[in-house]
Each structure stands twice: as structure tokens, then as C-alpha cells.
Design an enzyme around this catalytic site. Sequence first.
Site, mmCIF file in Angstrom:
data_model
loop_
_atom_site.group_PDB
_atom_site.id
_atom_site.type_symbol
_atom_site.label_atom_id
_atom_site.label_comp_id
_atom_site.label_asym_id
_atom_site.label_seq_id
_atom_site.Cartn_x
_atom_site.Cartn_y
_atom_site.Cartn_z
ATOM 1 N N GLY A 44 35.999 49.239 39.470
ATOM 2 C CA GLY A 44 36.733 49.544 40.690
ATOM 3 C C GLY A 44 36.158 50.739 41.419
ATOM 4 N N LYS A 124 36.428 34.115 36.749
ATOM 5 C CA LYS A 124 35.207 34.921 36.852
ATOM 6 C C LYS A 124 34.949 35.597 35.510
ATOM 7 C CE LYS A 124 32.925 38.408 39.717
ATOM 8 N NZ LYS A 124 32.505 39.283 38.597
ATOM 9 N N LYS A 301 35.305 28.809 45.733
ATOM 10 C CA LYS A 301 34.146 28.229 46.407
ATOM 11 C C LYS A 301 34.578 27.040 47.257
ATOM 12 C CE LYS A 301 31.064 29.232 42.487
ATOM 13 N NZ LYS A 301 30.213 28.625 41.424
#
EC number: 6.5.1.2
Length: 700
Positions: A44, A124, A301
Site C-alpha cells: 500500500g 489476484k 478483465k
Amino acid sequence: MTETADAMQPAPNEAREQWTELAEEVRQHQFRYYVRDAPVISDGAFDTLLGQLNALEEQYPDLRTPDSPTQLVGGGFATDFTSVDHLERMLSLDNVFDESELRGWIAKVEQETGPELHYLCEVKIDGVALNLVYENGKLVRAATRGDGRTGELVTLNALTINDIPERLTATDEFPIPTLLEVRGEVFFRLEDFAALNASLVEEGKAPFANPRNSAAGSLRQKNPAVTARRRLGMICHGFGRMEGFEPASQYDAYVALAAWGLPVSTHTSRVVGADAVVEKMKYWGEHRHDVEHEIDGLVVKVDEMSLHRRLGTTSRAPRWAIAYKYPPEEVTTKLLDIRVSVGRTGRVTPFAYMEPVTVAGSTVSLATLHNGSEVKRKGVLIGDTVVLRKAGDVIPEVLGPVADVRDGTEREFVMPTHCPECGTLLAPAKEGDVDVRCPNQQHCPAQLRERVFHVSGRGAFDIEVLGYEAATGLLEAKVIGDEGDLFSLDAEKLIEVPIFRTNAGALSANGKRLLANLDSAKDKPLWRVLVALSIRHVGPTAARALAGEFGSLQRIREASVDELAAVDGVGSTIAAAVVEWFSVDWHQQIVDKWASAGVRMEDERDDSIPRNLEGLSIVVTGSLETYSRDQAKEAILVRGGKAAGSVSKKTAFVVVGEAPGSKHDKAVELGVPVLDEDGFRRLLEDGPDAVAPTDLDVSE
């Protein structure tokens, strides 16, 4: 017009200086992350720095040069591996961090393409990018991402990953393409990462802080055998150049990859519209720890491949995909103190004692700092506010201090020079070791306590009642002098220990259970005895191998370093540690005490099981229907064979189950006989002569 003119104005000197400092800081963090695999700030915090640099370049476009960190994927630093150009660039992904940004990206895409598109939602994976190139179905090279244009050649290492096939499997529906460049993520499954760290701790080494860093380090080993032992996984998630393969959608492409034997995620969903995408984003945010590997976001996507070409890419990322990043699992807390503990092998380890804080669903107040050098490397001071990271079941890690909030009351930790338990001068076991140890192994109270407790461990004798408190009580009451006295305990001695005595002065129920457990433990298999002896580096895996090869403690004791090292799964380091352990007189006294008390010192051979695989090296690969991997290895060991982990010219047979991976191809290449499960069963029952030529599949 005014806005455009302003945007084209050259950056003032102040902005250039700011850009130079910010770009250098980003490059340093890229180097630590991508090359050293040792980041010092959170994902982050890095994203914030990169965002600031990007915003500055948006304001002053002349600052955005081709070598800017915003234009390079991964930094592009040189390493020891051979450089190789990718056929097509490996791009990164742009990130969004909240629902409104995610919906904004979808709205922007659909403004250009039309509404209600099909999207793929993919978890992910927090791993390491890898690029595979197949020519006519054969893997010809594997490379890391590098700077997106050029990566590092790691083909041999990639071939050790079971998920990566050396040859693709053709099907009627999906012919093999002449050229396929496929991208994916190399990662550790959490259970394999935990097992790796446990083995490192067993060997007296520092565990890895997180799966991502250890996956990167494991993939980039100069010796592929090290990579092979690490049990890495891979998931394919993208494509570069393709010839002879034109899928209509990303989803169809994944179906083809799976048919060819390439690994794809089982957690991918195809949905329609923004609401469905957001629903998946929220679902995986709540279930991110239900996955077998670490995830740090959701990749969205556009599914239709023709729209990929229409939407295009920026200099570093496709416009048809986005990564939604979940909040990093890092918190800040107060480092109250750094104390040291002494382990059963004498290793002195500093620990961080912190204000309790909730992170990744659990409350943490303690974290290992591994050794004095690591404390210095992290730069933490007692009294610091520190960044703590914990993801899922991974060991909590102190990443470093928040130096900006220091008020001057913090103080430096000083590693003790003498054992805090017995006062003995500390020293490294050998020159160059970063760990220091207490050499007073026989009499140090801390080492005694830890060794007695270790005897009860699940990997040793598995004695439930013999916990840490019980081990301490037995030693303090002086009913045992060391672990060698455990199996000589009786009710008369045990009643002298307060925790095993009732208020009426009788032996407690737990005391009776301890005696019963000790009695039943005497008949445990030899490998458990080896683990219980606290021989450095000898955990369950090495102990099983030694017990299977030699059969008795006496034969192990009499073996030379070379004889021990020749055992598959042992090696020279463990072999030397075993010989050294047995050379110490008081160690042998422990063995003698246990033997006198009736502890079994050899494995009884089952005469009904033939020793028909004596000296044969056998590799098992893939999933068998009637044997687990451990059961298959055990069946080989009890028949005198060696359960090897890799195929070589010395391999006698390779047993192939479902999804065997590259070991089958290696066997064919070397001409090693290949058996299916039925052939393996005949081999176990009647030996190698019973395996008919028709069982030996070397044609594929």
C-alpha cells in the site's frame, strides 16, 4: 486550449527536484522488492509513492521519460541469470482501491464498447510472474517478467514445478498451437509454505516472512534442485504471442489451456455488468483466506478478445483489465520490548513483545525477530511504533519501524553476550553463522526444558499430557534430570510434582494419563525416536528416511557420514549432524536410559512383507487412486527401496498416476521404465522381475 497549453509547459526546477527524489525512492523500493525479494515498506505504501510520481508526471508530461519507474514493469535490474527478450511485452495492471474507482473503470470501458459486457473475475495471486514459451507443444523457455521486455531465463527451475508441463497434451477439440506464449503466477500454497517454514525452523534457519518473497527466492535459485524441493505452484492467467490459436474470449482460452494440461484457476468467474463484478469483489474480500494461496486483490478483465485489441494498452498496462487491491493486512503497534529465548538446540532468538493488536483475524502480541543481525537490518528500537504484517496463517512479521513518530525515548536492543538462563558465554556454532547459541547443551535449564517438551511433540512421541507446564514441573521437582529419565517415571516419583498431585496427596488423573502415555510411547516407530532425540536438522522427513534405510538406532549410530548422506532426503548437512550428535557421551546416555526403560530402538520387520526392492530407487509422480503419496513411499521403504524425489539415470522405475508432470517425460527421455498403478502393485507384491514388458510404458 489553455489547459492543454499549461500541460505542455516544461516542469519548473522545483518539480524536477521533487521528481528526481521521488523516482529514486521508487526505484530503491523496486530493487528491494523485485531483485532482493526483501521489501521494507508495504504494498500500500509503495502504491502511494508510485501514485505520487505518476501524478507529478501527469502534471508535467516532459518528466515522463522511457526509463521512468512509472513506465517500467518491475524495475529491470540486472541479476545473475541470463537475460532473454519476451516475444511480446509483459505488462503490469493498473490498480483501483475502492468500489467507486472500480465502477468508474467499468463505466469508462463500457462507454467505448457498449454496456453489459462479459467480465472475467480472477483472484489476484500474490506471487511471482513467469512467462512460458511453447513451440509445437514443447516448453522451450521460461523467464521471469523482469522489466516487461526482458526477463531472466529460469527454464530448468520452472520444469521442477509440477504444475508446469514440459509438453502440452493435444485434444481433438484443441489442437496444439505452433507457438504459445503464456503468462502466469508462481506461488506457494499456504500448506506448503507452512511446511517449508517448519522445516527451516527444524534446521535452525530463519523462516520466510511471507509466501510471495519465498516463491520469488525459490524460483530464482541457481540450483534447480532447491527449487524442486520447495513445492511451488503456478496458475496461468494471460497470453503473449500466439500462432495457430485464436480464442474468441479469455474464458475460451482458459478452457483450452486446461485441456492442454496447463494450470488455470478454479476460482475464476464470468459475469455480466458492474453489479456482478462488485459482488465478486466483495465476496472474495470476505473469503480471501479460504483460498489455498495468498490473494491480494481481484483482477477484472473484459472477456471478449476482439475488445482487447479495440481498447488497447498504455505504455505499462492494458486498458481492458484492472486490479482491485484489497487493503493490505498490515497494522501498526507499539514494540514494548525485545527479549530472547533459548531453544532446545541452544539457539538464542530475539522476540518482539508488542501491544496486542488484531491483524488478519487474530490477535498478535509476539513475533520472532530471528537473530541480532535481523534486528539491526530492520532498524527497530524498543519503544518504536512498528509495522506488523500477518496474512492468514502466515507467521506474524515485524516489517520495520515508523521512524517519523519517534520521540527520543526509544532505545537500541543489545543482543546478550551470555545465556540469560545459565550465564554461559554465547557463540555462533561455526564461523559466519548469524545465530548465536548457548554451548551448555547438557545443563542449560532452558535447553533441558525445551528438549523435554519436544519429546511430547506430534512429530516425536506425541504425548498429549506432557505439555510445557508439565516439562517445567518435572524438572523443577527434580524427578527427572533430563529427557533420558522420562520413561523411568513411576507413580511414586510423579506424585512429587505439584501439578500431578491432588489436594488429597494422591496421583492426579493427568498423572495417570502421563504414565499410560509414556508406556504406550515406548512402542512407537524408530523415526519418532530419532525426532525425539533433538538431533539438529533431523525432523520427521529425514528421520523416516534414516529409519527406513537402516532399521535400527544402532545401525544409524555406526554409519559414516557418507553412508548417511547417501540416503535420499538426508544429505551431507544432516548426516554430519547425526554423526556429531552420537559422538557426545551424554547423548548416548539418553539413548541407553530409554533403551533400558523399554523404548523400542529398532523397527520390527514384517516378515510377510518381502524385501524385494532392496537398493532400487523409485519415483512416484502424479495422483494414485489406492495410495496417498506418503503411503506409496512407505510401501517402497519397507521393501528396502528408496523413494526418490527426482528422476535420474539411477532411477529403477517411475510410477505414474494422474497429472504426472515433467517427471514422466524425464523418464522417457532417460529410458527409465514407467509403471502405471497396476504395474506398481505388481512391483510391490512380487518385485521387479514380475513387471512384464507390457507394463513398461516408455513410448509416450
